[in-house]
Design an enzyme around this catalytic site. Structure first.
Site, mmCIF file in Angstrom:
data_model
loop_
_atom_site.group_PDB
_atom_site.id
_atom_site.type_symbol
_atom_site.label_atom_id
_atom_site.label_comp_id
_atom_site.label_asym_id
_atom_site.label_seq_id
_atom_site.Cartn_x
_atom_site.Cartn_y
_atom_site.Cartn_z
ATOM 1 N NE ARG A 87 8.691 29.760 72.407
ATOM 2 C CZ ARG A 87 9.886 29.884 72.940
ATOM 3 N NH1 ARG A 87 10.018 30.215 74.209
ATOM 4 N NH2 ARG A 87 10.970 29.686 72.227
ATOM 5 C CE LYS A 107 11.401 33.242 71.140
ATOM 6 N NZ LYS A 107 12.646 33.166 70.322
ATOM 7 C CG ASP A 119 3.927 26.541 78.707
ATOM 8 O OD1 ASP A 119 4.499 27.055 77.722
ATOM 9 O OD2 ASP A 119 4.551 26.030 79.661
ATOM 10 N N GLY A 120 2.745 28.660 76.023
ATOM 11 C CA GLY A 120 3.044 30.038 75.656
ATOM 12 C C GLY A 120 4.146 30.684 76.466
ATOM 13 N NE ARG A 171 12.020 37.842 68.456
ATOM 14 C CZ ARG A 171 11.852 36.578 68.032
ATOM 15 N NH1 ARG A 171 12.864 35.724 68.097
ATOM 16 N NH2 ARG A 171 10.682 36.174 67.584
ATOM 17 N NE ARG A 178 7.918 34.819 62.483
ATOM 18 C CZ ARG A 178 8.751 34.474 63.449
ATOM 19 N NH1 ARG A 178 9.662 33.549 63.230
ATOM 20 N NH2 ARG A 178 8.668 35.043 64.638
ATOM 21 C CG ASP A 243 8.677 28.441 61.206
ATOM 22 O OD1 ASP A 243 9.063 27.495 60.515
ATOM 23 O OD2 ASP A 243 8.754 28.451 62.449
ATOM 24 C CG ASN A 244 12.584 29.592 62.853
ATOM 25 O OD1 ASN A 244 11.642 30.164 63.380
ATOM 26 N ND2 ASN A 244 12.964 28.379 63.216
#
Length: 465
Positions: A87, A107, A119-120, A171, A178, A243-244
């Protein structure tokens, strides 16, 4: 006009999917970070007028090469070989007047090839939460992604709660690479792209490093400092999945994050963290776990396997002493003492705070400004600790420059979001102003420093995706 230089988009096929943001019906500016815009060399007046179409994803500026980045990740310990920007769309990279390079990402900008069944989109609540918390972290000097703008889309986003007002966050980050980006290629045994990614990261973030082992050492050191910063603020990330975790050392992805009110080391807020994997006290250990996954990705690039494993293991194990030194430095500064010499005194205070559920922020601010005693039920126990601390002659002026008067408290964030959804941005703007000047005492901000009552307390936070 924005001048892009998109180094990540020049990497070979497989690193990303070229995709454009999905337009929205009625974009409207909610909040613009004019100071950050100027830092990037952008014109705030243009962004607030014609630039709204770009910030919403309705217009792609010249020179942008919008992409969705590919990555994998361990999520609460379980591995997903393909995640990616489901997203978010990276418009490109801008070079600030001082030569520093920044990603510009939208984002909540619609579906991408990595959206799976999503739905992104994003709704207004998580967008405003991330805007506020990331800017607070920046004001406190914590490495973090930043928020340039929040845009209301005019469209509804449907979640469990029903139809919610949609929003897009712009952002800004040193990059969005990552640990999971490395895992994406490692799990596919794609050594060539692993090598290309490593070279790209060294060139962009760690030019002092000559090889993958030096890169690992540098990332370990940065993460040790960042996690120590979190701990000193009572910050709980909530989703420390691989991934964060950004390779740059920035705090990224503020989904169910929160700051503690009453202190306890086992505090958890995230509604999906049912086992306390990412509790406040667990964050250093989880950082080590994530860094071990990163090291595993680099081992194929480090020569003979047995020697590479040994070297990578030693590098990851360096996190412990680096983090401990940074933790003692941060908490020593909060009390204006030598943390290494007086660790036991720091731990005595934290134990006392945990036993009595004293408010984390108000205790340390109260020690600097007066009033800390009022945060404790057992005043005699506090007095005994306080006498030992006072004997070290702490400098209150120094403490006042380290300990914030306020944090973005959960109940204040929720209240500001509720007002914003109803069309009133004033509570959000007040909270944003106060939290981006966290050391400034003002009478009209005094209510933002108080701890929540039992009925006001927010004990669960949600990803909002």
């Amino acid at each position: 006009m924005i001048h892009f230089d998109n180094s990540y988009a020049r990497l070979p096929q497989g690193f990303f999917a070229r995709t454009r943001p999905t337009p929205v019906s009625s974009p409207r500016l909610l909040v613009l970070n004019e100071t950050l815009a100027e830092r990037l060399g952008l014109d705030p007046a243009h962004l607030a007028s014609d630039g709204v179409e770009m910030l919403a994803g309705n217009a792609v500026p010249d020179g942008a090469e919008p992409i969705a980045q590919a990555y994998a990740g361990h999520q609460f310990g379980g591995f997903s070989p393909q995640l990616g920007d489901g997203r978010a769309v990276l418009l490109g990279e801008v070079i600030a007047p001082d030569g520093q390079r920044f990603d510009l990402q939208l984002k909540g900008s619609g579906k991408t090839p990595f959206s799976r069944r999503g739905d992104g989109r994003a709704w207004m609540g998580p967008v405003l939460r991330e805007y506020l918390v990331s800017e607070y972290m920046a004001a406190m000097g914590v490495p973090t992604t930043r928020a340039l703008a929040a845009i209301a889309t005019g469209d509804l986003v449907f979640r469990e709660q029903g139809g919610l007002p949609g929003a897009v966050l712009t952002r800004v980050a040193a990059s969005h690479i990552r640990v999971g980006t490395f895992q994406y290629f490692a799990v596919r045994d794609d050594i060539e792209r692993l090598r290309q990614l490593t070279d790209h990261v060294i060139d962009r973030h760690y030019p002092q490093c000559k090889d993958p082992l030096e890169l690992l050492d540098a990332v370990v050191a940065r993460q040790a400092r960042t996690i120590a910063d979190w701990m000193a603020l009572g910050f709980i990330h909530g989703v420390m999945n691989t991934d964060n975790m950004a390779i740059s050392g920035e705090t990224i992805d503020y989904g169910p994050c929160a700051f503690m009110d009453a202190y306890h080391p086992d505090t958890v807020f995230s509604s999906i963290d049912t086992q306390g994997r990412y509790a406040w006290a667990q964050q250093p250990q989880m950082a080590v776990w994530n860094l071990a996954q990163f090291a595993t990705c680099l081992i194929p690039l480090m020569g003979e396997e047995e020697a590479a494993v040994e070297a990578a293991t030693k590098a990851v194990h360096r996190f412990g002493p680096l983090y401990q030194a940074a933790w003692l430095e941060r908490f020593g500064a909060k009390l204006s003492i030598d943390g290494a010499q007086h660790q036991a005194l720091i731990e005595r205070l934290l134990t006392l705070m945990a036993q009595q559920r004293a408010d984390f922020t108000r205790v340390f601010a109260g020690l600097a400004h007066g009033g800390a005693r009022d945060e404790f039920i057992d005043r005699d126990a506090f007095d005994a600790w306080h006498a030992d601390w006072q004997a070290l002659s702490p400098d209150m002026a120094l403490m006042a420059r380290v300990n914030p008067l306020r944090i973005p408290r959960n109940h204040r964030i929720e209240g500001a979001i509720e007002s914003a959804v109803a069309g009133d941005m004033q509570p959000f703007r007040k909270l944003l102003d106060a939290c981006t000047r966290p050391f400034e005492a003002r009478a009209d901000w005094s209510d933002l420093s108080t701890a929540p009552t039992s009925s006001e307390a927010v004990r669960r936070t949600f990803c909002g995706t």
